[in-house]
Motif scaffolding. Structure first.
Motif, mmCIF file in Angstrom:
data_model
loop_
_atom_site.group_PDB
_atom_site.id
_atom_site.type_symbol
_atom_site.label_atom_id
_atom_site.label_comp_id
_atom_site.label_asym_id
_atom_site.label_seq_id
_atom_site.Cartn_x
_atom_site.Cartn_y
_atom_site.Cartn_z
ATOM 1 N N ILE A 164 0.867 -1.176 0.000
ATOM 2 C CA ILE A 164 0.000 0.000 0.000
ATOM 3 C C ILE A 164 0.898 1.218 0.000
ATOM 4 N N ARG A 193 -1.032 -1.201 -4.484
ATOM 5 C CA ARG A 193 -2.156 -0.266 -4.500
ATOM 6 C C ARG A 193 -1.644 1.117 -4.127
ATOM 7 N N LEU A 214 -2.511 4.854 -2.828
ATOM 8 C CA LEU A 214 -3.487 5.671 -2.095
ATOM 9 C C LEU A 214 -3.005 7.114 -2.150
ATOM 10 N N LYS A 217 -5.279 1.468 7.436
ATOM 11 C CA LYS A 217 -6.711 1.204 7.271
ATOM 12 C C LYS A 217 -7.001 0.353 6.039
ATOM 13 N N GLU A 218 -6.104 0.390 5.055
ATOM 14 C CA GLU A 218 -6.311 -0.350 3.809
ATOM 15 C C GLU A 218 -5.711 -1.752 3.845
#
Length: 697
Positions: free
Chosen positions: A40, A65, A67, A84-85
């Motif tokens: 992330i 990913r 963010l 949180k992800e």
């Protein structure tokens, strides 16, 4: 990774002002032998291009990913956003300028399974310095002595004497969720996180292995190495540590330990000039005293050690003694100033309208310095530009251009009076830069082979200290694309401003008209019916006749080698309908014209290149003369597939070359303007077309 899949690891990588190191960081993760993870990447509203790099990696690898935060929130909140992800069984945090060593995730996964899924697994790290030095963790022996089995912090307190960092541990995600751990805002956010997680964990294990290369920046690139009142955040963060300990009676035994550790950390910050301005040191010391007064345990006495004495000074607010000791230590360790090997010259007043120009080690009137010189004559006519040339190459200076010969008395005088220094190479090491002088490093190409400090991997005689002495003189460094900017910033670690303006030497490629091109071709004896091939190898040039077999009488070859006069490069490129090269940096320039390029690469790829140009080519790749002849005979060299490769190449390497680079440089560096012309988007640029292809449809 399929939706709902739970990977073994979630790796959170917060990014801010980290573009120079982000690619090596991500590559170190994505090339791990263990592949069951997700990354992330958190773009903390970064303006330097980190978000774009994250998006690029996310598009290429489903495990990544990106963010993108709408505003800059700082390292702690950025980590929270990534946390949180997370979907993984374990969470790791990796700073964007650090790297994982090969095999690390596999070893970590094995340790987690063998230890029965502990709350935290702590592993070792190694500091890697900007000059290539590597230094092991001073407390590494603790892993072998006390790292066996599974334990609590109370049972093995030595593991709380390591640096208070989060990136040397893997955390079971449900452990973090159950206790609601989160990072605080501000600097030194690792401290409250480290104490709260380590003191709460019921099962801690260790991995006796170097997992992280912890980057040590020459220029204070680490997110914490920033001067100013942000350093005062350390008091707030350790307030939280002590408040956490006081909130649980079972942690009372940690009060003395945490108090000593917090004072030691504060004293370490106090001792670092890169973190505190000298004028702020007294104020910081008194704030540290107030902190100590708040949290000093009842009955506390200082150890009878040097470290204990410094703590005592803080507790008693004795800045006078501290500063005296600090001054005495500095006097004992003072080093002799660097000896100048230059001439001792009279210090005359700087001339604000005098500039020194040179290119290619005093040998040519060419490249970016020439284009800037010519644009300055137009936009800043008050500027007197003087070229520096060595005695053997005076003939390279055109009539009417003022020059001095390097090493002459006139040269020495120029060095003491000029305000501006413009070059595409480093000035000699004995040049003594004066206060008020401004150095612009224009570079002379896009880096493909290794450069700067990376040269230590390819040569044994690189004097890194001398290189940095020269680079420290740079005030500005010129870049034609973000790819180059990342490499310059990584391999030349100094405090210069990156000017992402494009290369002035390429302005003419973008502004020349088709009539200009035809005039150049006519001067060389060519017309629209001729297919003009520019041959620019990096090594020994082939017989041009070997290249054009089968092309017919309409083909003509212009050859440019490393020893050619670079002042003619723009004319050669404008005249050519197609370029044949291999690893020459001319491909980056020629791509601006959006004309066919063929790479003739007959042997193995060159070593020590930043990327394999045959894997990301500017057009067709021919592995032999036969393939080259076939490409020309069939027209494949100019086919849509080749054009597709060329477009991707242009998007990456011709990002800022729009025909106005020299104007931006003159306005920013010489005229002091900050509002310079915006970059024209690639799709809106209209370089002069090839006369041959216009003539032949």
């Amino acid at each position: 990774m399929a939706l709902g899949t739970v990977p073994k690891f979630s790796i959170v990588v917060p990014c801010h002002a980290s573009r120079a190191w982000l690619r090596p960081c991500l590559d170190s993760v994505l090339t791990q032998s263990f592949t069951d993870f997700e990354v992330i990447g958190v773009d903390d509203a970064d303006l330097d291009g980190s978000g774009r790099i994250l998006a690029e990696y996310a598009a290429a690898d489903p495990r990544v990913r990106a963010l993108h935060l709408e505003e800059n929130v700082g390292l702690g909140p950025a980590r929270n956003a990534g946390l949180k992800e997370c979907r993984g069984e374990y969470v790791l945090f990796l700073d964007a300028d650090d790297q994982y060593l090969p095999g690390s995730l596999a070893a970590l996964a094995d340790r987690i399974d063998n230890a029965g899924r502990p709350d935290i697994v702590m592993f070792d790290y190694e500091r890697i310095f900007w000059d290539g030095r590597m230094v092991r963790n001073q407390r590494r022996d603790a892993f072998a002595w006390e790292g066996a089995g599974v334990f609590t912090a109370a049972e093995r307190p030595i593991f709380l004497t390591f640096l208070e960092v989060v990136w040397n541990k893997a955390y079971r995600r449900d452990f973090l969720s159950r206790h609601g751990f989160a990072f605080t805002a501000g600097f030194y956010e690792d401290a409250p996180w480290t104490y709260s997680t380590m003191l709460t964990a019921e099962r801690i294990a260790t991995l006796d292995r170097v997992v992280v290369h912890y980057r040590q920046h020459r220029t204070g690139g680490n997110i914490h190495a920033t001067r100013g009142h942000k350093q005062w955040d350390i008091f707030d963060q350790y307030d939280r540590v002590h408040a956490f300990i006081l909130s649980d009676p079972e942690l009372a035994g940690w009060r003395r330990f945490a108090f000593d550790r917090s004072l030691d950390h504060i004293l370490a910050v106090l001792a670092k000039p890169e973190r505190l301005d000298p004028d702020d040191r007294a104020e910081f010391f008194h704030a540290a005293h107030a902190f100590a007064k708040r949290w000093k345990p009842e009955g506390y006495t200082s150890d009878r050690t040097g470290r204990g004495f410094k703590r005592w000074l803080l507790i008693h607010d004795d800045y006078a003694t501290y500063s005296t000791l600090k001054l005495s230590a500095r006097m004992l360790h003072v080093q002799s100033p660097r000896k100048s090997v230059g001439k001792l010259l009279r210090r005359s007043k700087l001339d604000p309208n005098l500039a020194a120009f040179t290119s290619y080690w005093f040998k040519q009137f060419a490249c970016n310095p020439r284009a800037i010189y010519e644009k300055a004559a137009e936009l800043a006519p008050q500027l007197r530009g003087v070229w520096v040339v060595d005695a053997d190459h005076v003939s390279a200076i055109p009539e009417g251009v003022e020059y001095v010969v390097s090493g002459s008395p006139a040269y020495d005088k120029l060095l003491t009076k000029a305000t501006y220094f413009v070059s595409n190479m480093n000035w000699p090491k004995d040049l003594d830069k004066r206060e008020g002088q401004i150095h612009l490093q224009t570079q002379h190409g896009t880096p493909l082979t290794t450069t700067g400090t990376d040269l230590r991997y390819t040569t044994t005689d690189l004097d890194v200290e001398e290189l940095m002495h020269q680079v420290d003189r740079w005030d500005f460094n010129l870049s034609s694309n973000r790819y180059s900017s990342e490499i310059w910033e990584r391999t030349y670690p100094a405090y210069f401003e990156e000017l992402e303006y494009g290369y002035p030497r390429n302005d003419r490629l973008l502004t020349a008209t088709v009539d200009d091109v035809r005039a150049i071709r006519a001067s060389l004896g060519f017309d629209d019916s001729h297919l003009v091939v520019l041959y620019a190898p990096t090594g020994e040039a082939r017989d041009p006749g070997q290249l054009t077999q089968g092309l017919g009488d309409h083909a003509r070859v212009l050859t440019r080698t490393r020893s050619s006069d670079h002042a003619r490069d723009e004319d050669l490129m404008l005249a050519a309908d197609v370029l044949i090269s291999d690893y020459s940096s001319i491909t980056f320039d020629y791509a601006n014209l959006d004309r066919p390029i063929v790479l003739l690469v007959e042997g193995p790829a060159e070593e020590r290149t930043y990327f394999d140009v045959t894997e990301f080519p500017p057009g067709l790749v021919a592995r032999s003369l036969e393939e080259l002849h076939t490409a020309f005979r069939t027209g494949a060299f100019a086919a849509p597939e080749a054009a597709k490769h060329r477009q991707l190449y242009r998007e990456k390497f011709c990002e800022y070359d729009d025909g106005r680079a020299a104007e931006r440089v003159v306005r920013r560096v010489i005229l002091g303007e900050t509002d310079v012309p915006a970059i024209v988007p690639l799709g809106d640029r209209r370089p002069a077309p090839s006369p041959y292809f216009m003539h032949n449809g």
